[in-house]
Design an enzyme around this catalytic site. Structure first.
Site, PDB file in Angstrom:
ATOM      1  N   ASP A  71       7.930  -6.332   9.893  1.00 54.57           N
ATOM      2  CA  ASP A  71       8.501  -7.600   9.001  1.00 54.57           C
ATOM      3  C   ASP A  71       9.732  -8.078   9.622  1.00 54.57           C
ATOM      4  OD1 ASP A  71       6.375  -7.118   7.175  1.00 54.57           O
ATOM      5  OD2 ASP A  71       7.677  -6.507   5.433  1.00 54.57           O
TER       6      ASP A  71
ATOM      7  N   GLY B  55       0.677  -1.094  -0.008  1.00 53.99           N
ATOM      8  CA  GLY B  55       0.002   0.012   0.124  1.00 53.99           C
ATOM      9  C   GLY B  55       0.696   1.128  -0.005  1.00 53.99           C
TER      10      GLY B  55
ATOM     11  N   SER C  93      -0.146  10.560  -4.930  1.00 53.61           N
ATOM     12  CA  SER C  93       1.243  10.539  -5.103  1.00 53.61           C
ATOM     13  C   SER C  93       2.024  10.308  -3.867  1.00 53.61           C
ATOM     14  CB  SER C  93       1.661  11.498  -5.851  1.00 53.61           C
ATOM     15  OG  SER C  93       1.467  12.834  -4.836  1.00 53.61           O
TER      16      SER C  93
END
Length: 234
Positions: A35, A13, A175
């Site tokens: 992670d 994302g 953006s």
């Protein structure tokens, strides 16, 4: 002042990109990536869907992650120096920790520690496209996205919402620059408000509050450009 920011949301994302931009722009800022707390591959169970269960909370050593966060809360300066972050003594003694990951708001001991919780989303088609272009240490087997990744994302998102966890939803289709400035301005506003403390007669005055739960994130009318530190002026 200690300030913990969550950059959560779906896989691919834009969480890491946003985190890296904030890390370069905020003073005395450290980051912890969820992670980094995945358990070894041989400890990841195979689920009823036939896939290794990488996208469930049990695949992560969340106790170790919590201990790392607690180490920062005990001594942000020591933690920063241990992780190669130079401490700015002129930054009004503000210390910021960014937690980045896909299941940040599903582990109860962490939920209430955040000063701000952000949640990045992109449409199914775009998420699948981005995922297909990524190369992981453990490659995705055929059918993993539709058979495991997306269903688990929907499951944990529904659970988060059912538990009443308030987040600021961010449109991951914007953006990189727009998302970065949107979140940076919100963090600056929040820090400024915390430094000021409750205003006199606060009960009769309007206080700044982010638009939690709104799919478009924080509307521009609620954001103002401020400068807490000269290097952050936009």
């Amino acid at each position: 002042m200690k300030y913990i920011v969550g950059i959560g949301g779906m896989t691919n994302g834009g969480k890491t990109t946003l985190t890296n931009s904030l890390l370069k722009s905020l003073p005395n800022c450290c980051v912890i990536h969820q992670d980094d707390f995945f358990k070894p591959q041989d400890q990841i169970a195979v689920g009823e869907d036939g896939f290794k269960q990488w996208d469930v909370l049990e695949s992560l050593d969340m106790e170790a992650m919590l201990s790392t966060v607690q180490a920062w809360t005990i001594s942000p300066r020591k933690f920063a120096r241990a992780h190669g972050v130079s401490v700015q003594l002129d930054a009004s003694d503000t210390h910021i920790l960014i937690l980045e990951g896909f299941l940040l708001y599903s582990y109860k001991p962490l939920v209430d520690l955040y000063s701000r919780r952000y949640f990045l989303t992109v449409p199914y088609e775009e998420c699948k496209r981005r995922r297909s272009t990524r190369r992981y240490m453990v490659p995705d087997p055929p059918g993993l996205f539709d058979g495991h990744v997306w269903p688990m994302y929907q499951k944990y998102k529904r659970k988060m919402e059912a538990n009443g966890v308030e987040v600021v939803y961010l449109d991951g289709m914007k953006s990189r620059e727009e998302l970065f400035h949107q979140v940076l301005e919100d963090i600056q506003n929040s820090l400024l408000n915390e430094r000021r403390g409750p205003a006199p007669n606060a009960g009769t005055q309007t206080q700044f509050r982010p638009q939690y739960g709104q799919a478009g994130g924080i509307p521009a009318r609620h954001c103002v450009t401020i400068s807490l530190w000269g290097s952050l002026y936009i």
